[in-house]
Write a protein that holds these residues in place. Sequence first.
Motif, PDB file in Angstrom:
ATOM      1  N   PRO A 124      44.543  45.240  42.389  1.00  0.00           N
ATOM      2  CA  PRO A 124      45.700  44.459  42.786  1.00  0.00           C
ATOM      3  C   PRO A 124      46.549  44.993  43.669  1.00  0.00           C
ATOM      4  N   GLU A 125      46.853  43.960  44.753  1.00  0.00           N
ATOM      5  CA  GLU A 125      47.884  44.297  45.776  1.00  0.00           C
ATOM      6  C   GLU A 125      48.463  43.148  46.361  1.00  0.00           C
ATOM      7  N   GLN A 126      49.533  43.203  46.983  1.00  0.00           N
ATOM      8  CA  GLN A 126      50.054  42.236  47.469  1.00  0.00           C
ATOM      9  C   GLN A 126      49.493  41.669  48.886  1.00  0.00           C
ATOM     10  N   MET A 127      49.470  40.479  48.827  1.00  0.00           N
ATOM     11  CA  MET A 127      48.432  39.759  49.759  1.00  0.00           C
ATOM     12  C   MET A 127      49.212  38.894  50.716  1.00  0.00           C
ATOM     13  N   PHE A 128      49.002  38.764  52.060  1.00  0.00           N
ATOM     14  CA  PHE A 128      49.581  38.137  53.342  1.00  0.00           C
ATOM     15  C   PHE A 128      49.945  36.563  52.813  1.00  0.00           C
ATOM     16  N   TRP A 129      49.263  35.974  51.803  1.00  0.00           N
ATOM     17  CA  TRP A 129      49.814  34.784  51.408  1.00  0.00           C
ATOM     18  C   TRP A 129      50.860  34.465  50.526  1.00  0.00           C
ATOM     19  N   GLY A 130      51.312  35.857  49.799  1.00  0.00           N
ATOM     20  CA  GLY A 130      52.334  35.743  49.205  1.00  0.00           C
ATOM     21  C   GLY A 130      52.138  35.988  47.478  1.00  0.00           C
ATOM     22  N   ASP A 131      50.907  36.080  47.169  1.00  0.00           N
ATOM     23  CA  ASP A 131      50.360  36.508  46.041  1.00  0.00           C
ATOM     24  C   ASP A 131      50.057  38.148  45.639  1.00  0.00           C
ATOM     25  N   TYR A 132      50.366  38.414  44.361  1.00  0.00           N
ATOM     26  CA  TYR A 132      50.015  39.745  44.019  1.00  0.00           C
ATOM     27  C   TYR A 132      48.860  39.535  43.442  1.00  0.00           C
ATOM     28  N   TYR A 133      47.637  40.113  44.084  1.00  0.00           N
ATOM     29  CA  TYR A 133      46.286  39.385  43.771  1.00  0.00           C
ATOM     30  C   TYR A 133      45.040  40.736  43.366  1.00  0.00           C
ATOM     31  N   CYS A 134      44.123  40.267  42.811  1.00  0.00           N
ATOM     32  CA  CYS A 134      42.773  41.162  42.554  1.00  0.00           C
ATOM     33  C   CYS A 134      41.783  40.232  41.858  1.00  0.00           C
ATOM     34  N   SER A 135      40.479  40.937  42.076  1.00  0.00           N
ATOM     35  CA  SER A 135      39.232  40.068  41.738  1.00  0.00           C
ATOM     36  C   SER A 135      38.458  41.316  41.319  1.00  0.00           C
ATOM     37  N   PHE A 136      37.572  40.877  40.110  1.00  0.00           N
ATOM     38  CA  PHE A 136      36.741  41.672  39.591  1.00  0.00           C
ATOM     39  C   PHE A 136      35.848  41.093  38.797  1.00  0.00           C
ATOM     40  N   THR A 137      34.871  41.454  38.296  1.00  0.00           N
ATOM     41  CA  THR A 137      33.702  41.157  37.314  1.00  0.00           C
ATOM     42  C   THR A 137      33.640  42.042  36.080  1.00  0.00           C
ATOM     43  N   ASP A 138      33.879  41.328  34.927  1.00  0.00           N
ATOM     44  CA  ASP A 138      34.030  42.241  33.816  1.00  0.00           C
ATOM     45  C   ASP A 138      32.616  42.647  33.367  1.00  0.00           C
ATOM     46  N   LYS A 139      32.580  43.410  32.322  1.00  0.00           N
ATOM     47  CA  LYS A 139      31.502  43.989  31.832  1.00  0.00           C
ATOM     48  C   LYS A 139      30.282  43.091  31.255  1.00  0.00           C
ATOM     49  N   PHE A 140      30.413  41.867  31.441  1.00  0.00           N
ATOM     50  CA  PHE A 140      29.583  40.785  30.563  1.00  0.00           C
ATOM     51  C   PHE A 140      29.292  39.904  31.789  1.00  0.00           C
ATOM     52  N   GLY A 141      29.698  40.209  33.255  1.00  0.00           N
ATOM     53  CA  GLY A 141      29.124  39.659  34.178  1.00  0.00           C
ATOM     54  C   GLY A 141      30.179  38.488  34.605  1.00  0.00           C
ATOM     55  N   ILE A 142      31.032  38.215  34.137  1.00  0.00           N
ATOM     56  CA  ILE A 142      32.284  37.183  34.404  1.00  0.00           C
ATOM     57  C   ILE A 142      33.192  37.497  35.507  1.00  0.00           C
ATOM     58  N   GLN A 143      33.295  36.760  36.383  1.00  0.00           N
ATOM     59  CA  GLN A 143      34.172  36.993  37.487  1.00  0.00           C
ATOM     60  C   GLN A 143      35.353  36.385  37.254  1.00  0.00           C
ATOM     61  N   TRP A 144      36.566  37.364  37.641  1.00  0.00           N
ATOM     62  CA  TRP A 144      37.836  36.979  37.448  1.00  0.00           C
ATOM     63  C   TRP A 144      38.561  37.290  38.479  1.00  0.00           C
ATOM     64  N   MET A 145      39.772  36.529  38.876  1.00  0.00           N
ATOM     65  CA  MET A 145      40.977  36.502  39.785  1.00  0.00           C
ATOM     66  C   MET A 145      42.248  36.452  39.087  1.00  0.00           C
ATOM     67  N   LEU A 146      43.027  37.270  39.371  1.00  0.00           N
ATOM     68  CA  LEU A 146      44.250  37.261  38.754  1.00  0.00           C
ATOM     69  C   LEU A 146      45.321  37.057  39.950  1.00  0.00           C
ATOM     70  N   SER A 147      46.436  36.329  39.854  1.00  0.00           N
ATOM     71  CA  SER A 147      47.395  36.065  40.757  1.00  0.00           C
ATOM     72  C   SER A 147      48.799  36.002  40.283  1.00  0.00           C
ATOM     73  N   TYR A 148      49.618  36.663  40.907  1.00  0.00           N
ATOM     74  CA  TYR A 148      51.067  36.333  40.727  1.00  0.00           C
ATOM     75  C   TYR A 148      51.915  36.029  41.754  1.00  0.00           C
ATOM     76  N   ASN A 149      52.464  34.845  41.811  1.00  0.00           N
ATOM     77  CA  ASN A 149      53.594  34.664  42.809  1.00  0.00           C
ATOM     78  C   ASN A 149      54.818  34.259  42.256  1.00  0.00           C
ATOM     79  N   PRO A 150      55.948  35.137  42.535  1.00  0.00           N
ATOM     80  CA  PRO A 150      57.241  34.642  42.030  1.00  0.00           C
ATOM     81  C   PRO A 150      57.783  33.433  42.341  1.00  0.00           C
ATOM     82  N   ASN A 151      57.307  32.692  43.540  1.00  0.00           N
ATOM     83  CA  ASN A 151      57.766  31.459  43.963  1.00  0.00           C
ATOM     84  C   ASN A 151      56.961  30.188  43.319  1.00  0.00           C
ATOM     85  N   HIS A 152      55.975  30.398  42.361  1.00  0.00           N
ATOM     86  CA  HIS A 152      55.307  29.402  41.678  1.00  0.00           C
ATOM     87  C   HIS A 152      55.494  29.502  40.260  1.00  0.00           C
TER      88      HIS A 152
END
Length: 152
Positions: A124-152
């Motif tokens: 998780p880190e602040q990205m240039f497009w404005g979101d606090y963002y991360c991506s990962f694959t869980d222990k079952f092989g499912i891929q996830w993206m998490l995003s937080y943007n206070p303006n949306h």
Amino acid sequence: MKSANPYLNFNGNTEEAFNFYRSVFGGEFIALMRFGDGADAGNGCADMSGESQNPPPANTRDMIMHIALPLGNNILMGTDAPEAMGFKLVTGNNTYISINTDSKEETDNIFEKLSEGGKVQMQPEQMFWGDYYCSFTDKFGIQWMLSYNPNH
């Protein structure tokens, strides 16, 4: 949690695919960014290892970094996944579940729990497009993206 939406990776034909989806479902794109857009703004792009690439490889600059098409109360999103930026697209890794969170704290909490035993692509880190963002694959092989943007 605000929403969960499908996120599709393509092998260089995201724009073609999303123009097709738009012709089927209607509507207008609410986002369309190319890999070169970040570099043009003085920001690099990260590859799948999280390493900054500044600027992105020349053959990727016009590829789609992010595109979004509303589908009812959801959003269909996608990206090109160029090998020059560390992606290796195969059936099975071309889909993510993208969650828009209500806060950085919620993002961190979900990330900590859901990524345990999995493989982190981007912390998780602040990205240039404005979101606090991360991506990962869980222990079952499912891929996830998490995003937080206070303006949306």
